[in-house]
Structure formats: structure tokens, C-alpha cells
Motif scaffolding. Structure first.
Motif, mmCIF file in Angstrom:
data_model
loop_
_atom_site.group_PDB
_atom_site.id
_atom_site.type_symbol
_atom_site.label_atom_id
_atom_site.label_comp_id
_atom_site.label_asym_id
_atom_site.label_seq_id
_atom_site.Cartn_x
_atom_site.Cartn_y
_atom_site.Cartn_z
ATOM 1 N N HIS A 14 0.828 -1.198 0.000
ATOM 2 C CA HIS A 14 0.000 0.000 0.000
ATOM 3 C C HIS A 14 0.865 1.250 0.000
ATOM 4 C CE1 HIS A 14 -3.993 -1.911 0.834
ATOM 5 N NE2 HIS A 14 -3.192 -2.881 1.201
ATOM 6 N N ARG A 17 -0.683 4.370 -1.415
ATOM 7 C CA ARG A 17 -1.816 4.964 -0.730
ATOM 8 C C ARG A 17 -1.372 6.200 0.053
ATOM 9 N NH1 ARG A 17 -6.279 1.638 0.459
ATOM 10 N NH2 ARG A 17 -6.557 0.108 -1.201
ATOM 11 N N LEU A 19 -0.712 7.291 3.111
ATOM 12 C CA LEU A 19 -0.418 6.863 4.470
ATOM 13 C C LEU A 19 0.207 8.014 5.245
ATOM 14 C CD1 LEU A 19 1.158 3.341 3.755
ATOM 15 C CD2 LEU A 19 -1.205 3.851 4.413
ATOM 16 N N ARG A 71 -2.288 6.062 9.485
ATOM 17 C CA ARG A 71 -3.646 6.015 8.929
ATOM 18 C C ARG A 71 -3.589 5.976 7.406
ATOM 19 N NH1 ARG A 71 -8.857 6.974 10.179
ATOM 20 N NH2 ARG A 71 -8.383 7.437 12.349
ATOM 21 N N ASP A 72 -4.395 5.095 6.833
ATOM 22 C CA ASP A 72 -4.635 5.110 5.396
ATOM 23 C C ASP A 72 -5.813 6.050 5.162
ATOM 24 O OD1 ASP A 72 -5.434 4.694 2.783
ATOM 25 O OD2 ASP A 72 -5.065 2.542 2.818
ATOM 26 N N GLU A 73 -5.520 7.257 4.685
ATOM 27 C CA GLU A 73 -6.562 8.265 4.555
ATOM 28 C C GLU A 73 -7.608 7.856 3.528
ATOM 29 O OE1 GLU A 73 -6.847 10.501 6.593
ATOM 30 O OE2 GLU A 73 -4.870 10.800 7.479
ATOM 31 N N ALA A 75 -8.648 4.837 2.786
ATOM 32 C CA ALA A 75 -9.513 3.793 3.342
ATOM 33 C C ALA A 75 -10.183 4.232 4.642
ATOM 34 C CB ALA A 75 -8.705 2.521 3.580
ATOM 35 N N VAL A 79 -3.830 1.590 10.320
ATOM 36 C CA VAL A 79 -3.222 0.355 9.827
ATOM 37 C C VAL A 79 -1.921 0.005 10.554
ATOM 38 C CG1 VAL A 79 -4.295 0.645 7.572
ATOM 39 C CG2 VAL A 79 -1.997 1.568 7.963
ATOM 40 N N TYR A 126 -1.053 -4.623 5.269
ATOM 41 C CA TYR A 126 -0.164 -3.471 5.092
ATOM 42 C C TYR A 126 1.269 -3.775 5.535
ATOM 43 C CZ TYR A 126 -4.270 -0.527 4.256
ATOM 44 O OH TYR A 126 -5.419 0.025 3.739
ATOM 45 N N VAL A 131 4.622 0.900 6.218
ATOM 46 C CA VAL A 131 4.017 1.308 7.488
ATOM 47 C C VAL A 131 5.054 1.314 8.607
ATOM 48 C CG1 VAL A 131 2.266 0.745 9.213
ATOM 49 C CG2 VAL A 131 1.730 0.540 6.789
#
Length: 255
Positions: A14, A17, A19, A71-73, A75, A79, A126, A131
Motif C-alpha cells: 500500500h 496509498r 499513508l 492512517r490510510d486516509e 480507506a 493500519v 499493510y 508502514v
């Protein structure tokens, strides 16, 4: 408890994404992080957690801690998380979580500069590396902004094979990474090293490998944590000894 698990077979990266890492700013974010911890530790790992709220990993240390989250903004979900206990907060709660597993007497002189990290976990989808990199960057920023000098935590090794892997890893890692004698701590429930195989060619979990590459020390023999069924290595990282490559990447230092 510092834990890093392998991704599921259907896990996807991810990195692309949105993050973002930072400290939780409200009770809703803390609760979401505690629910993530429960899913990983209780449901995935089978840990026995002393919680009174179903589906939530919460203990007496949580109200005193800062909660670092990724945070996965896109989604709208948390995470990844770390729990951070500052020296001031440790005095207020009565000590560090690590003291349930280790006698920290020899670190007494560091207490005013010692930050404890724990309850680290990442959502199974993730675990690509992005992350944990963000979490480490967040930790580095926290240490810099607050002027703290040492990180401590319990790094976990699975006891699924009865402890032989943990004993073998400790025997190998202590040859290069054991702390000076004056920083040694002592397990309250020692892993019975003499009764276990210590010659297996065991691979260190990614999180432990990362700490040691950055310059952390192992401060003594592992303790057995029956609730998580893990062998926990006491890890101490003096910030001024962090490897230059890690310092530049995570802390922005130019030395």
C-alpha cells in the motif's frame, strides 16, 4: 511487546496509498488503535489479553501513553500503531511495562531520559515495509521533539516451537549485540536456556533485525511471556548511537 508478523498470502503493498503518521489526537483514534491491537494479538496470535471490553486491547498503561498511529486516509482506517510511554508518564503510572518482565535496576540512572515503546502491530494487509518505516519516522520525530535519549522495549520471538528458536537466536545475537554489563537487565521469568536447543540456524524477526541494524543493544537474556507465548528480548537503543544511515533516513540528521 514489539511484534512484526509476516504478511498474509493475499496481502498487497500500500505504498502508493495516502499513508500518514502522527500521534492519536482523540479517544476515537486511540480506540481504533486498540481494536487493531486486539485483532493482531488476540485473534491472529492467540494472546490472552487482560481486557474488559470485547475486541479491545486496553490495559492500565494506555491512559498514560501517547499512541503513534499510521492512517490510510483513502480507506479511512488505522493500519499501524506503537504505544509510547514517556519518563514522566512512567512515573505517574508507577513504572514501565517492561518492569513486569525484567528487573531494570541497572537502568535506574537513565529513567529521566528513557522512553518505552511497545504494543507495536500492523494490519495484515499493510505489512509491505511502508508502514513500519512511517512508524519509525514518527518515533524518531517524537524523540527529537521531546529531547529523550533512550528507547527501551521488549522484542518478541514466537514460542511456537517451544522456545528452541528463541534460545538459538539469543545465543547468536548476543555475540555481536549484547549491551555493556552496566546496562544489563534480568528476566523475572527467564526462558530456560539450558533446557533448549541453542544451535538452530534461526532467522531474526524483521523488527528485531531492524533495531539491531540501527544500533540497538540486547540488554540480557530473554523472558518468557506466558500471555503472548513469546520469548521477549530486552532492547535498549541509545539515540546518539543510531547508525548514521538510519539517522539520516528517519531523523534527518546530517552527521
Amino acid at each position: 511487546m514489539l511484534q512484526h508478523l509476516q504478511p498474509r498470502q493475499d496481502g498487497r503493498a500500500h505504498a502508493s496509498r495516502a499513508l500518514h503518521v502522527g500521534l492519536a489526537t482523540c479517544e476515537t483514534e486511540i480506540l481504533e488503535a486498540q481494536k487493531l491491537r486486539y485483532r493482531v494479538f488476540a485473534e491472529e496470535m492467540g494472546a490472552r489479553l487482560p481486557t474488559r471490553t470485547p475486541g479491545v486491547d486496553r490495559d492500565i498503561y494506555d491512559p498514560f501513553c501517547s499512541h503513534l498511529i499510521v492512517r490510510d486516509e483513502a480507506a479511512g482506517r488505522i493500519v499501524g500503531t506503537y504505544r509510547i510511554l514517556s519518563p514522566t508518564a512512567a512515573r505517574r503510572v508507577g513504572g514501565y511495562y517492561s518492569e513486569n518482565e525484567f528487573d531494570l535496576t541497572r537502568l535506574q540512572h537513565l529513567r529521566s531520559r528513557l522512553v518505552e515503546i511497545g504494543r507495536s502491530c500492523i494490519d495484515p494487509d499493510y505489512r509491505s515495509g511502508a508502514v513500519i518505516a512511517l512508524l519509525w519516522s514518527g518515533l524518531a520525530r517524537y524523540m527529537q521533539e521531546n529531547g529523550h535519549d533512550y528507547l527501551i522495549g521488549c522484542a518478541s520471538i514466537s514460542m511456537a516451537d517451544g522456545g528452541h528458536t528463541a534460545a538459538s537466536l539469543y545465543n547468536r545475537l548476543r555475540e555481536r549485540h549484547l549491551a555493556p554489563l552496566e546496562y544489563h537487565v534480568f528476566p523475572r521469568y527467564p526462558l530456560p536456556l539450558a533446557s533448549l536447543r541453542g544451535d538452530l540456524d534461526a532467522e531474526a524477526p524483521p523488527l528485531i533485525k531492524g533495531y539491531l541494524r540501527a544500533g540497538a543493544w540486547i540488554c540480557g537474556a530473554p523472558a518468557w511471556d506466558p500471555d503472548f507465548n513469546t520469548a521477549d528480548l530486552p532492547i535498549l537503543m541509545p539515540i546518539n548511537k543510531v547508525d548514521a544511515r538510519y539517522a539520516r533516513h528517519f531523523m534527518g540528521r546530517q552527521d
